[in-house]
Design an enzyme around this catalytic site. Structure first.
Site, PDB file in Angstrom:
ATOM      1  N   HIS A 265      25.518  20.653  11.042  1.00  0.00           N
ATOM      2  CA  HIS A 265      24.241  20.332  10.762  1.00  0.00           C
ATOM      3  C   HIS A 265      22.534  21.413  11.235  1.00  0.00           C
ATOM      4  O   HIS A 265      22.715  22.091  11.763  1.00  0.00           O
ATOM      5  CB  HIS A 265      23.522  19.031  12.148  1.00  0.00           C
ATOM      6  CG  HIS A 265      22.077  18.404  11.806  1.00  0.00           C
ATOM      7  ND1 HIS A 265      22.147  16.900  11.343  1.00  0.00           N
ATOM      8  CD2 HIS A 265      20.914  18.572  12.224  1.00  0.00           C
ATOM      9  CE1 HIS A 265      20.970  16.894  10.675  1.00  0.00           C
ATOM     10  NE2 HIS A 265      20.065  17.966  11.507  1.00  0.00           N
ATOM     11  N   CYS A 266      21.540  21.403   9.456  1.00  0.00           N
ATOM     12  CA  CYS A 266      20.675  22.421   9.820  1.00  0.00           C
ATOM     13  C   CYS A 266      19.338  22.064   9.904  1.00  0.00           C
ATOM     14  O   CYS A 266      19.367  21.010   9.219  1.00  0.00           O
ATOM     15  CB  CYS A 266      20.928  22.830   7.912  1.00  0.00           C
ATOM     16  SG  CYS A 266      20.132  24.067   7.706  1.00  0.00           S
ATOM     17  N   VAL A 267      18.980  22.674  10.425  1.00  0.00           N
ATOM     18  CA  VAL A 267      17.018  22.522  11.061  1.00  0.00           C
ATOM     19  C   VAL A 267      16.432  22.488  10.054  1.00  0.00           C
ATOM     20  O   VAL A 267      14.925  22.311   9.884  1.00  0.00           O
ATOM     21  CB  VAL A 267      17.159  23.275  12.445  1.00  0.00           C
ATOM     22  CG1 VAL A 267      17.371  22.296  13.505  1.00  0.00           C
ATOM     23  CG2 VAL A 267      17.504  24.545  12.414  1.00  0.00           C
TER      24      VAL A 267
ATOM     25  N   VAL B 150      16.328  20.108   7.775  1.00  0.00           N
ATOM     26  CA  VAL B 150      16.485  18.782   8.186  1.00  0.00           C
ATOM     27  C   VAL B 150      17.515  17.524   7.635  1.00  0.00           C
ATOM     28  O   VAL B 150      16.736  16.759   7.326  1.00  0.00           O
ATOM     29  CB  VAL B 150      15.276  17.860   8.032  1.00  0.00           C
ATOM     30  CG1 VAL B 150      14.588  17.486   9.030  1.00  0.00           C
ATOM     31  CG2 VAL B 150      14.144  19.284   8.222  1.00  0.00           C
ATOM     32  N   ASN B 151      18.728  18.207   7.456  1.00  0.00           N
ATOM     33  CA  ASN B 151      19.539  17.167   6.698  1.00  0.00           C
ATOM     34  C   ASN B 151      20.787  17.762   7.389  1.00  0.00           C
ATOM     35  O   ASN B 151      20.686  19.314   7.315  1.00  0.00           O
ATOM     36  CB  ASN B 151      19.764  17.635   5.626  1.00  0.00           C
ATOM     37  CG  ASN B 151      20.292  15.991   4.330  1.00  0.00           C
ATOM     38  OD1 ASN B 151      20.855  16.071   4.632  1.00  0.00           O
ATOM     39  ND2 ASN B 151      19.881  16.689   2.934  1.00  0.00           N
TER      40      ASN B 151
END
Ligand SMILES: [Zn+2]
Ligand SMILES: [Zn+2]
Length: 225
Positions: free
Chosen positions: A74-76, A79-80
């Site tokens: 999950h990549c900040v 945001v996805n």
């Protein structure tokens, strides 16, 4: 290219388990007379949170609160989740951001050296000098951290492994999805060379490559029985 890759990564669904997936699977297994463990989709897990079958390489994301196909992480920044359907776009985003910050560092380097060599008699305003130093240091920090990330993902890509699967791999046995470097690359980037640097897939690849959809993946035993 950076912005294009970024926006496509943000707005592309990484892939979720279709609602009818379980029913389709049960239908297929009834016809084939096999158990769900040895069906056409290989070994399957079950997600107690989604109460649904998990296709191979699928993992539950606690941030998105759903199962994501071939979940990488999950990549900040985007945001996805990064999964089966946007991994290529994410890698291109990484690549172009790396090139862009690298270009910034190279362009700013002469002014930065001049700043220290002529420390006493500065002709520019303090505001200009501050923004020069800040821009150089920030870009350099990004280049170095992106370089580590790019190297890590090149190694993952060349062995057809996701960031999640690194912990699942058994050290001695060759990873079952490792089809060889070229095929591993194609599993993510597609077979059409003209599309490799674009955050797009050709229609041919989307029609013919099952791995791009994230529900099934060829294993080594498929190509080398
Ligand atoms: Zn789940
Ligand atoms: Zn997520």
């Amino acid at each position: 290219m950076l912005l294009w890759s970024y926006l496509i990564t943000v707005f592309t669904d990484p892939g979720s388990v279709p609602e009818h997936f379980r029913r389709e699977l049960e239908g297929e297994n009834l016809e084939a007379g096999t158990s769900t463990d040895q069906g056409a989709f290989g070994s399957l897990g079950y997600c107690p949170k989604c109460r649904n079958v998990k296709p191979p390489r699928c993992h539950h994301c606690s941030v998105c609160q759903r199962c994501v196909l071939k979940m990488d992480h999950h990549c900040v920044w985007i945001v996805n989740c990064v999964g089966a359907r946007n991994y290529k776009f994410f890698l291109l985003f990484l690549f172009y951001t790396f090139l862009e910050t690298m270009l910034d560092v190279i362009v700013l380097l002469p002014s930065f050296i001049k700043f220290f060599s002529q420390a006493i008699k500065h002709s520019s305003s303090p505001g200009n000098l501050a923004s020069l130093v800040l821009a150089f240091v920030l870009n350099l920090a990004f280049v170095l951290s992106l370089l580590c990330f790019v190297v890590m993902h090149i190694s993952l890509l060349s062995t057809n492994t996701t960031s999640v699967e690194v912990h699942e791999k058994n050290g001695d046995v060759r990873w079952k999805y490792d089809l060889g470097k070229k095929k591993n690359f194609e599993q993510v980037f597609g077979k059409k060379k003209a599309f490799w640097l674009l955050p797009l897939y050709s229609k041919d690849d989307l029609d013919n490559m099952i791995s791009l959809h994230g529900l099934e993946f060829p294993t080594r035993s498929d190509i080398d029985p």
